[in-house]
Design a protein around this motif. Structure first.
Motif, PDB file in Angstrom:
ATOM      1  N   ARG A  48      -6.584  85.246 -45.393  1.00 62.66           N
ATOM      2  CA  ARG A  48      -6.465  83.924 -45.072  1.00 62.66           C
ATOM      3  C   ARG A  48      -6.054  83.428 -43.917  1.00 62.66           C
ATOM      4  O   ARG A  48      -5.173  84.455 -43.124  1.00 62.66           O
ATOM      5  CB  ARG A  48      -5.473  83.293 -46.097  1.00 62.66           C
ATOM      6  CG  ARG A  48      -5.480  83.387 -47.556  1.00 62.66           C
ATOM      7  CD  ARG A  48      -6.577  82.403 -47.927  1.00 62.66           C
ATOM      8  NE  ARG A  48      -6.810  82.443 -49.450  1.00 62.66           N
ATOM      9  CZ  ARG A  48      -7.248  81.532 -49.965  1.00 62.66           C
ATOM     10  NH1 ARG A  48      -7.289  80.135 -49.592  1.00 62.66           N
ATOM     11  NH2 ARG A  48      -7.636  81.364 -51.442  1.00 62.66           N
ATOM     12  N   GLY A  52      -4.678  78.356 -44.011  1.00 64.41           N
ATOM     13  CA  GLY A  52      -4.910  78.675 -45.491  1.00 64.41           C
ATOM     14  C   GLY A  52      -6.242  79.070 -45.797  1.00 64.41           C
ATOM     15  O   GLY A  52      -6.879  79.324 -47.075  1.00 64.41           O
ATOM     16  N   ARG A  54     -10.023  80.730 -45.955  1.00 61.66           N
ATOM     17  CA  ARG A  54     -10.441  82.164 -46.359  1.00 61.66           C
ATOM     18  C   ARG A  54     -11.476  82.499 -45.278  1.00 61.66           C
ATOM     19  O   ARG A  54     -12.330  81.738 -44.879  1.00 61.66           O
ATOM     20  CB  ARG A  54     -11.653  82.042 -47.575  1.00 61.66           C
ATOM     21  CG  ARG A  54     -11.061  81.910 -48.945  1.00 61.66           C
ATOM     22  CD  ARG A  54     -11.996  81.776 -50.031  1.00 61.66           C
ATOM     23  NE  ARG A  54     -11.186  81.924 -51.313  1.00 61.66           N
ATOM     24  CZ  ARG A  54     -10.924  80.725 -52.049  1.00 61.66           C
ATOM     25  NH1 ARG A  54     -10.901  79.671 -51.347  1.00 61.66           N
ATOM     26  NH2 ARG A  54     -10.425  80.881 -53.142  1.00 61.66           N
TER      27      ARG A  54
END
Length: 151
Positions: A48, A52, A54
């Motif tokens: 992450r 936040g 991916r």
């Protein structure tokens, strides 16, 4: 104001850089939802970012392609998860168990292929029968269809 250049989905990830989920989806032609499912099933992992988001490693494209091939072969998520350690670190997994599992899956695929061949042969017979039931203008069976019936 700098404009961000969109990545070509067919171009490989270069330089080992990480990619976000949307880019991975575009490069692999797999939906974002499917990629999240792969993570949920522990088939694929991502770090992450501070925000936040991916971030997938450079090898994620090949990993997703492998997962897709294994799904297409009829393997379940659980089976794929058990086999991936063999791919990630050859020799580290329970090799006899993995070998047995792979042989069972291969036997299952062979049985499916045999069943599909029988189904195709049945359809060939039905095609020939359907042509003979048609009008006089309906062409006669092809040489290939006749040979298929004879075998």
């Amino acid at each position: 104001m700098s404009r961000r250049r969109r990545a070509d989905p067919d171009q490989a990830i270069e330089g080992g850089r990480e990619v976000r989920i949307g880019e991975l989806a575009a490069r692999t032609r797999v939906s974002v939802r499917a990629l999240r499912y792969y993570e949920e099933q522990r088939l694929l992992s991502a770090e992450r970012s501070a925000a936040g988001q991916r971030l997938y490693p450079s090898g994620a494209v090949k990993r997703v392609e492998l997962i897709q091939q294994l799904y297409a072969a009829g393997l379940s998520s659980n089976t794929i998860r058990m086999l991936l350690p063999c791919v990630d670190t050859p020799g580290s997994a329970d090799v006899p168990h993995s070998h047995d599992l792979l042989h069972r899956e291969r036997d299952r695929i062979d049985a499916e292929i045999a069943s599909l061949v029988r189904t195709r042969e049945t359809l060939d017979v039905v095609l020939v029968a359907a042509r003979s039931c048609g009008s006089a203008a309906t062409p006669s069976p092809t040489e290939q269809e006749t040979r298929a019936l004879a075998s």
